[in-house]
Design a protein around this motif. Structure first.
Motif, PDB file in Angstrom:
ATOM      1  N   ILE A 272      60.658  -6.734 -66.960  1.00  0.00           N
ATOM      2  CA  ILE A 272      59.779  -5.964 -66.069  1.00  0.00           C
ATOM      3  C   ILE A 272      58.801  -6.898 -65.368  1.00  0.00           C
ATOM      4  O   ILE A 272      58.604  -6.826 -64.147  1.00  0.00           O
ATOM      5  N   VAL A 273      58.181  -7.778 -66.128  1.00  0.00           N
ATOM      6  CA  VAL A 273      57.216  -8.728 -65.555  1.00  0.00           C
ATOM      7  C   VAL A 273      57.895  -9.634 -64.536  1.00  0.00           C
ATOM      8  O   VAL A 273      57.378  -9.874 -63.434  1.00  0.00           O
ATOM      9  N   VAL A 274      59.056 -10.155 -64.899  1.00  0.00           N
ATOM     10  CA  VAL A 274      59.803 -11.086 -64.054  1.00  0.00           C
ATOM     11  C   VAL A 274      60.164 -10.452 -62.715  1.00  0.00           C
ATOM     12  O   VAL A 274      59.988 -11.051 -61.651  1.00  0.00           O
ATOM     13  N   GLN A 275      60.690  -9.250 -62.774  1.00  0.00           N
ATOM     14  CA  GLN A 275      61.139  -8.581 -61.548  1.00  0.00           C
ATOM     15  C   GLN A 275      59.998  -8.409 -60.561  1.00  0.00           C
ATOM     16  O   GLN A 275      60.120  -8.710 -59.370  1.00  0.00           O
ATOM     17  N   GLU A 276      58.864  -7.936 -61.051  1.00  0.00           N
ATOM     18  CA  GLU A 276      57.732  -7.662 -60.164  1.00  0.00           C
ATOM     19  C   GLU A 276      57.145  -8.949 -59.577  1.00  0.00           C
ATOM     20  O   GLU A 276      56.879  -9.032 -58.382  1.00  0.00           O
ATOM     21  N   ALA A 277      56.962  -9.947 -60.431  1.00  0.00           N
ATOM     22  CA  ALA A 277      56.339 -11.193 -59.962  1.00  0.00           C
ATOM     23  C   ALA A 277      57.232 -11.953 -58.990  1.00  0.00           C
ATOM     24  O   ALA A 277      56.755 -12.502 -57.999  1.00  0.00           O
ATOM     25  N   GLY A 283      61.300 -14.039 -54.265  1.00  0.00           N
ATOM     26  CA  GLY A 283      62.272 -14.679 -55.154  1.00  0.00           C
ATOM     27  C   GLY A 283      63.105 -13.677 -55.924  1.00  0.00           C
ATOM     28  O   GLY A 283      62.913 -12.467 -55.815  1.00  0.00           O
ATOM     29  N   ARG A 284      64.014 -14.203 -56.704  1.00  0.00           N
ATOM     30  CA  ARG A 284      64.813 -13.351 -57.573  1.00  0.00           C
ATOM     31  C   ARG A 284      65.220 -14.119 -58.817  1.00  0.00           C
ATOM     32  O   ARG A 284      65.360 -15.351 -58.795  1.00  0.00           O
ATOM     33  N   ALA A 285      65.382 -13.379 -59.894  1.00  0.00           N
ATOM     34  CA  ALA A 285      65.871 -13.965 -61.137  1.00  0.00           C
ATOM     35  C   ALA A 285      67.366 -14.200 -60.989  1.00  0.00           C
ATOM     36  O   ALA A 285      68.122 -13.263 -60.707  1.00  0.00           O
ATOM     37  N   LEU A 305      53.197 -19.591 -56.572  1.00  0.00           N
ATOM     38  CA  LEU A 305      52.357 -18.405 -56.731  1.00  0.00           C
ATOM     39  C   LEU A 305      52.952 -17.454 -57.768  1.00  0.00           C
ATOM     40  O   LEU A 305      52.242 -16.900 -58.609  1.00  0.00           O
ATOM     41  N   SER A 306      54.281 -17.280 -57.694  1.00  0.00           N
ATOM     42  CA  SER A 306      54.952 -16.429 -58.675  1.00  0.00           C
ATOM     43  C   SER A 306      54.836 -17.012 -60.075  1.00  0.00           C
ATOM     44  O   SER A 306      54.611 -16.292 -61.052  1.00  0.00           O
ATOM     45  N   GLY A 307      54.974 -18.344 -60.185  1.00  0.00           N
ATOM     46  CA  GLY A 307      54.871 -19.000 -61.474  1.00  0.00           C
ATOM     47  C   GLY A 307      53.514 -18.785 -62.123  1.00  0.00           C
ATOM     48  O   GLY A 307      53.421 -18.518 -63.335  1.00  0.00           O
ATOM     49  N   LEU A 308      52.452 -18.896 -61.338  1.00  0.00           N
ATOM     50  CA  LEU A 308      51.113 -18.679 -61.873  1.00  0.00           C
ATOM     51  C   LEU A 308      50.944 -17.243 -62.365  1.00  0.00           C
ATOM     52  O   LEU A 308      50.359 -16.993 -63.426  1.00  0.00           O
ATOM     53  N   GLU A 309      51.474 -16.296 -61.599  1.00  0.00           N
ATOM     54  CA  GLU A 309      51.397 -14.899 -62.021  1.00  0.00           C
ATOM     55  C   GLU A 309      52.223 -14.650 -63.278  1.00  0.00           C
ATOM     56  O   GLU A 309      51.808 -13.912 -64.177  1.00  0.00           O
ATOM     57  N   GLN A 313      50.812 -12.973 -66.594  1.00  0.00           N
ATOM     58  CA  GLN A 313      51.266 -11.629 -66.944  1.00  0.00           C
ATOM     59  C   GLN A 313      52.140 -11.620 -68.188  1.00  0.00           C
ATOM     60  O   GLN A 313      52.113 -10.664 -68.965  1.00  0.00           O
ATOM     61  N   THR A 314      52.916 -12.674 -68.383  1.00  0.00           N
ATOM     62  CA  THR A 314      53.754 -12.729 -69.581  1.00  0.00           C
ATOM     63  C   THR A 314      52.899 -12.740 -70.839  1.00  0.00           C
ATOM     64  O   THR A 314      53.154 -12.019 -71.802  1.00  0.00           O
ATOM     65  N   GLU A 315      51.852 -13.540 -70.813  1.00  0.00           N
ATOM     66  CA  GLU A 315      50.988 -13.636 -71.989  1.00  0.00           C
ATOM     67  C   GLU A 315      50.190 -12.352 -72.205  1.00  0.00           C
ATOM     68  O   GLU A 315      49.938 -11.952 -73.336  1.00  0.00           O
TER      69      GLU A 315
END
Length: 399
Positions: A272-277, A283-285, A305-309, A313-315
């Motif tokens: 869920i986190v990955v898809q949104e960020a 980008g896409r997974a 920017l996605s990496g920072l989010e 968000q993962t943590e």
């Protein structure tokens, strides 16, 4: 539902008429007393019993479970009308003027089970014919890649869909109190039929929607190249795509400590986190790697920017530290995946990163542009499997 004779049932399955009689005696098949014919769905029952035997399960034991009301298989609710296999690969090859070896190879790469006596279903033969006529400019290896791409994707989709149904429906129904096993089975099967219809509707709908978006992107990309090649506009440098790898620190230890179910729940939360960020920055997974994810971004700015989010968000969502490595450069796209030195270095950067870090290569930094990101020089680092040192920077949000 069609009604068929014992001989027709045996031909469709395929099996011997004697085997049909045996299954009938065991109570696994049933004729209609009015006409002595079987429902065509009994073809699926014959095939299911063959699958049980292949798995080393006695069909006598299965029959006893059915007789006692502990097992039931109303396959007509969610499997299609069975079809026959009227020709062999040799016969099809003569009609298409292509080698039978190629046809068998493509069937295998599509994930289709090999039929008895080298026979092929009519619908399978029709689809192979369509592939060969539509892709008449493709080499045999190209055709194999096409078959693997769609065969593998659909196999994973179907298997994942069944696993989803098993967990969200069958396992939940199993916990219901006050119901007999027969009532629980009936409830599961009642949910299975509409679920099958839902999936049958969702897949072509989504394929159409994604095709619409992807075709537009493809046309923009190709047309831009044509305009430069044909002198319509002057050529200009393009930002290279970026590859990012996210790794969950401690995922393996967590799986060992809490069990596979907890690990699976963690992966679902990560999805869920990955898809949104990723989508928020174009980008896409690309693929899941057990304890991490590989991403593709059209440029390194979006990737960073996605990496920072993602780290934040993962943590927050799972209390599991994440680390990310990003590289930018040329990649080779093939069968929905990406390959090449850019990908390999991005993976090694993620391995080198510490928990909570987003590390980027010099190439990724140079193409990130100005904005809400600051970079701290880490050093020229020797990464495992990379011949020369890679200059790395630590990315963070601007103050």
């Amino acid at each position: 539902m069609a009604r068929i004779s014992a001989r027709e049932l045996a031909e469709l399955a395929p099996c011997t008429v004697e085997h049909v009689s045996r299954l009938e005696e065991l109570g696994l098949l049933g004729r209609d007393e009015s006409d002595g014919l079987f429902p065509s769905s009994d073809v699926h029952m014959v095939r299911l019993m063959a699958a049980f035997e292949d798995a080393g399960i006695s069909i006598d034991d299965v029959a006893r479970g059915v007789a006692e009301g502990e097992l039931s298989f109303p396959l007509f609710l969610f499997l299609p009308e069975p079809v026959g296999a009227p020709q062999t690969y040799e016969q099809l090859s003569l009609r298409l003027e292509r080698s039978p070896h190629l046809l068998r190879r493509l069937s295998g790469e599509l994930g289709l089970p090999r039929g008895a006596d080298d026979r092929i279903r009519a619908e399978d033969a029709e689809m192979l014919s369509l592939m060969l006529t539509t892709l008449d400019l493709a080499t045999d290896d190209d055709l194999s890649r096409f078959a693997r791409l769609y065969g593998g994707t659909v196999q994973r989709l179907v298997a994942s869909g069944l696993a989803f149904f098993d967990r969200t429906v069958r396992e939940r129904v199993a916990t219901f109190e006050g119901l007999s096993n027969e009532e629980k089975d009936q409830l599961v099967y009642e949910r299975a039929a509409p679920y099958t219809e839902l999936v049958a509707s969702v897949v072509p709908w989504l394929q159409g929607r994604h095709r619409e978006h992807s075709v537009l992107e493809y046309l923009v990309s190709v047309t831009e190249g044509y305009m430069e090649e044909r002198g319509v506009v002057p050529s200009h440098p393009r930002r290279p795509p970026a590859i990012a790898f996210l790794d969950l620190t401690g995922y393996t230890a967590l799986a060992e400590e809490r069990g596979d179910r907890a690990a699976a729940d963690l992966a679902a939360g990560l999805a869920i986190v990955v898809q949104e960020a990723a989508q928020a920055h174009g980008g896409r997974a690309v693929k899941w790697l057990g304890d991490g994810v590989m991403f593709h971004f059209p440029d390194s700015r979006g990737a960073i920017l996605s990496g920072l989010e993602l780290v934040e968000q993962t943590e927050q969502a799972m209390s599991v530290p994440a680390r990310i490595g990003i590289n930018a450069g040329a990649v080779i796209a093939q069968e929905g995946d990406y390959f090449g030195r850019t990908v390999n270095i991005a993976s090694r950067i993620a391995d080198y990163a510490r928990p909570h870090e987003v590390l980027v290569s010099e190439d990724a930094k140079q193409h990130a542009g100005n904005g809400a990101v600051e970079f701290e020089f880490v050093g020229d680092v020797r990464l495992k499997g990379v011949s020369s040192a890679v200059r790395l920077h630590r990315a963070s949000r601007s103050a």
